[in-house]
Write an enzyme that holds these catalytic residues in place. Structure first.
Site, PDB file in Angstrom:
ATOM      1  N   ARG A 167      46.813  -9.029 -21.435  1.00 25.82           N
ATOM      2  CA  ARG A 167      47.154  -7.601 -21.500  1.00 25.82           C
ATOM      3  C   ARG A 167      47.575  -7.072 -20.126  1.00 25.82           C
ATOM      4  O   ARG A 167      47.245  -5.948 -19.752  1.00 25.82           O
ATOM      5  CB  ARG A 167      45.974  -6.767 -22.019  1.00 25.82           C
ATOM      6  CG  ARG A 167      45.528  -7.092 -23.418  1.00 25.82           C
ATOM      7  CD  ARG A 167      46.580  -6.671 -24.446  1.00 25.82           C
ATOM      8  NE  ARG A 167      46.050  -6.740 -25.806  1.00 25.82           N
ATOM      9  CZ  ARG A 167      46.016  -7.837 -26.546  1.00 25.82           C
ATOM     10  NH1 ARG A 167      46.528  -8.970 -26.076  1.00 25.82           N
ATOM     11  NH2 ARG A 167      45.519  -7.814 -27.759  1.00 25.82           N
ATOM     12  N   SER A 239      43.427  -1.484 -29.963  1.00 27.62           N
ATOM     13  CA  SER A 239      42.189  -1.735 -29.223  1.00 27.62           C
ATOM     14  C   SER A 239      42.120  -0.765 -28.052  1.00 27.62           C
ATOM     15  O   SER A 239      43.052  -0.690 -27.258  1.00 27.62           O
ATOM     16  CB  SER A 239      42.174  -3.156 -28.661  1.00 27.62           C
ATOM     17  OG  SER A 239      42.207  -4.093 -29.703  1.00 27.62           O
ATOM     18  N   GLU A 335      42.227  -0.161 -22.401  1.00 29.82           N
ATOM     19  CA  GLU A 335      43.516  -0.851 -22.488  1.00 29.82           C
ATOM     20  C   GLU A 335      44.678   0.141 -22.364  1.00 29.82           C
ATOM     21  O   GLU A 335      45.646  -0.140 -21.649  1.00 29.82           O
ATOM     22  CB  GLU A 335      43.577  -1.613 -23.829  1.00 29.82           C
ATOM     23  CG  GLU A 335      44.699  -2.621 -23.903  1.00 29.82           C
ATOM     24  CD  GLU A 335      44.840  -3.241 -25.283  1.00 29.82           C
ATOM     25  OE1 GLU A 335      44.177  -4.246 -25.536  1.00 29.82           O
ATOM     26  OE2 GLU A 335      45.627  -2.738 -26.098  1.00 29.82           O
TER      27      GLU A 335
HETATM   28  N1  EPU Z   1      33.669  -7.648 -34.175  1.00 36.68           N
HETATM   29  C1  EPU Z   1      32.500  -7.055 -34.584  1.00 36.68           C
HETATM   30  N2  EPU Z   1      32.516  -5.730 -34.895  1.00 36.68           N
HETATM   31  C2  EPU Z   1      33.639  -4.986 -34.834  1.00 36.68           C
HETATM   32  C3  EPU Z   1      34.836  -5.583 -34.403  1.00 36.68           C
HETATM   33  C4  EPU Z   1      34.829  -6.933 -34.070  1.00 36.68           C
HETATM   34  O1  EPU Z   1      31.446  -7.697 -34.657  1.00 36.68           O
HETATM   35  O2  EPU Z   1      33.576  -3.789 -35.134  1.00 36.68           O
HETATM   36  C5  EPU Z   1      33.694  -9.087 -33.859  1.00 36.68           C
HETATM   37  C6  EPU Z   1      34.469  -9.834 -34.942  1.00 36.68           C
HETATM   38  O3  EPU Z   1      33.647 -10.218 -35.990  1.00 36.68           O
HETATM   39  C7  EPU Z   1      34.985 -11.025 -34.187  1.00 36.68           C
HETATM   40  C8  EPU Z   1      35.189 -10.483 -32.791  1.00 36.68           C
HETATM   41  O4  EPU Z   1      34.411  -9.294 -32.676  1.00 36.68           O
HETATM   42  O5  EPU Z   1      34.036 -12.037 -34.141  1.00 36.68           O
HETATM   43  C9  EPU Z   1      36.645 -10.233 -32.458  1.00 36.68           C
HETATM   44  O6  EPU Z   1      37.188  -9.277 -33.376  1.00 36.68           O
HETATM   45  P1  EPU Z   1      38.717  -9.365 -33.873  1.00 36.68           P
HETATM   46  O7  EPU Z   1      39.040 -10.744 -34.292  1.00 36.68           O
HETATM   47  O8  EPU Z   1      38.928  -8.259 -34.832  1.00 36.68           O
HETATM   48  O9  EPU Z   1      39.600  -9.142 -32.588  1.00 36.68           O
HETATM   49  P2  EPU Z   1      39.368  -8.291 -31.279  1.00 36.68           P
HETATM   50  O10 EPU Z   1      38.908  -9.179 -30.183  1.00 36.68           O
HETATM   51  O11 EPU Z   1      38.516  -7.122 -31.601  1.00 36.68           O
HETATM   52  C10 EPU Z   1      41.761  -8.704 -30.343  1.00 36.68           C
HETATM   53  C11 EPU Z   1      42.878  -7.889 -29.754  1.00 36.68           C
HETATM   54  C12 EPU Z   1      43.668  -7.207 -30.854  1.00 36.68           C
HETATM   55  C13 EPU Z   1      44.235  -8.272 -31.762  1.00 36.68           C
HETATM   56  C14 EPU Z   1      43.085  -9.114 -32.330  1.00 36.68           C
HETATM   57  C15 EPU Z   1      43.564 -10.294 -33.119  1.00 36.68           C
HETATM   58  C16 EPU Z   1      42.164  -7.156 -27.548  1.00 36.68           C
HETATM   59  C17 EPU Z   1      41.664  -6.020 -26.704  1.00 36.68           C
HETATM   60  N3  EPU Z   1      42.322  -6.893 -28.851  1.00 36.68           N
HETATM   61  O12 EPU Z   1      40.864  -7.814 -30.987  1.00 36.68           O
HETATM   62  O13 EPU Z   1      44.746  -6.518 -30.229  1.00 36.68           O
HETATM   63  O14 EPU Z   1      44.964  -7.706 -32.821  1.00 36.68           O
HETATM   64  O15 EPU Z   1      42.291  -9.652 -31.240  1.00 36.68           O
HETATM   65  O16 EPU Z   1      44.101 -11.244 -32.266  1.00 36.68           O
HETATM   66  O17 EPU Z   1      42.416  -8.235 -27.024  1.00 36.68           O
HETATM   67  C18 EPU Z   1      45.356  -4.426 -29.288  1.00 36.68           C
HETATM   68  O18 EPU Z   1      45.415  -4.983 -28.192  1.00 36.68           O
HETATM   69  O19 EPU Z   1      45.623  -3.200 -29.417  1.00 36.68           O
HETATM   70  C19 EPU Z   1      44.943  -5.175 -30.468  1.00 36.68           C
HETATM   71  C20 EPU Z   1      44.768  -4.605 -31.673  1.00 36.68           C
END
Ligand code: EPU
Length: 339
Positions: A167, A239, A335
């Protein structure tokens, strides 16, 4: 001569996906790179601070904008080259990102499908090296063109020049202050294979033996629709925090207290934590503070429940940061760009 008439006192509410009601004191819709050349040649205008605006999907406005808002409206996309390995696709900065993804898929070109449905514009995509579902634009990036206000000229930048990180890119740092992205060229692999590193995406495609780019894109779209709010319906900027990176030692310590901690080892031995998980553990999911709230299906996404000010969103973000710091000793870094 292209049009260089600046508008004054323009509402930005329709131009940021948080739907925050802030105004730009001076505003220019950029539809021709020549407008930037003219701006740079005018000493009074060139001296103004600038805010380059794409789709406004990574922006939190907390007050009216004093800077000159350059709203990028350059349009066009085309295949510009091909060799045995790649097809080169170039799109202008103002093109809608998902529109470009759909356009490539419609022509059977794979490479952008994991990044389907990300809000925003092509010009913004390299600024924060947009990423999702195991892919980042740096993986398919070829080159981009910038206008440099320091010299009043355009030039080409390679991936190395852009210094992409998680990012992150040179454009988010002081050295990138004078640069405006005009177009981006992507190198899409001709020998395409699906990128199913992200477990949930692999699961979604378990039934399809040899998925096409279109099928992978559709699976990504379905996952995003399940988890993430549509900015057309509810104000948000994706995010709100980056996933924090901590040392291996700190992660090991956290794991003793929190065996379910979600963490991903990085090549250098550090560990990336899931900010959404940390926020969720603090009980913030679905909670509201004033007219701002935490999205009930994904704790990493802050939303405008209607009429929220940027200050209200910031207050919520600070409360979350404080709780995560107190409970886990981890700093969450926002972010979106905050004005
Ligand atoms: N999780 C929770 N509770 C929640 C949300 C997430 O326990 O409320 C856990 C999930 O179960 C999972 C982990 O956290 O084990 C990661 O969650 P998720 O796969 O939804 O992805 P993320 O890390 O929250 C990142 C990116 C997203 C991208 C997704 C998919 C960042 C800051 N965010 O989210 O990007 O779509 O992975 O690759 O890196 C963005 O940057 O705006 C964005 C949406």
């Amino acid at each position: 001569m292209s049009d260089l008439s600046l508008s004054t006192d323009v509402s930005l509410q329709a131009f940021n996906t948080f739907r925050i009601d802030a105004r730009a004191r001076r505003y220019l819709r950029v539809t021709d790179p020549d407008q930037l050349t003219q701006l740079a040649a005018d000493p009074a205008l060139a001296a103004l601070p600038r805010l380059v605006l794409g789709g406004g999907s990574n922006l939190l406005l907390t007050r009216d904008v004093e800077a000159l808002v350059l709203h990028m409206g350059l349009l066009g996309k085309a295949i510009v080259g091909q060799d045995e390995a790649v097809t080169l696709v170039r799109a202008q900065a103002g093109e809608n990102w998902h529109g470009l993804v759909e356009w490539t898929l419609a022509q059977g070109l794979g490479g952008l499908e994991n990044l389907a449905l990300i809000p925003g514009t092509v010009g913004a995509s390299p600024i924060q090296n947009i990423g999702a579902y195991g892919a980042e634009i740096k993986d398919v990036f070829h080159a981009l063109t910038v206008f440099d206000f320091a010299t009043g000229t355009t030039r080409t930048m390679t991936a190395a020049d852009c210094r992409f990180g998680y990012r992150d890119s040179v454009f988010k740092h002081a050295e990138g202050r004078d640069l405006v992205v005009l177009d981006v060229t992507f190198a899409l692999p001709r020998a395409w294979t699906p990128n199913l590193r992200y477990a949930e995406l692999a699961q979604a495609l378990e039934g399809s033996a040899d998925p096409t780019p279109r099928q992978v894109g559709d699976a990504v779209i379905a996952i995003r629709r399940r988890k993430l709010p549509d900015p057309a319906e509810i104000g948000n900027a994706g995010s709100f925090f980056k996933n924090p990176v901590v040392s291996g030692a700190q992660c090991a310590q956290l794991l003793q207290a929190w065996p379910n901690l979600v963490h991903h080892r990085q090549p250098d031995g550090s560990e990336k934590l899931a900010a959404g998980w940390l926020i969720d553990q603090c009980g913030w999911k679905g909670k509201t503070l004033g007219r701002a709230g935490v999205y009930p299906k994904q704790a990493l996404v802050l939303v405008n429940n209607g009429g929220a000010s940027g200050a209200e969103v910031m207050a919520l973000a600070r409360a979350i940061q404080q709780d995560v710091r107190a409970r886990f000793g981890v700093e969450l870094e926002p972010e979106p760009v905050t004005v």
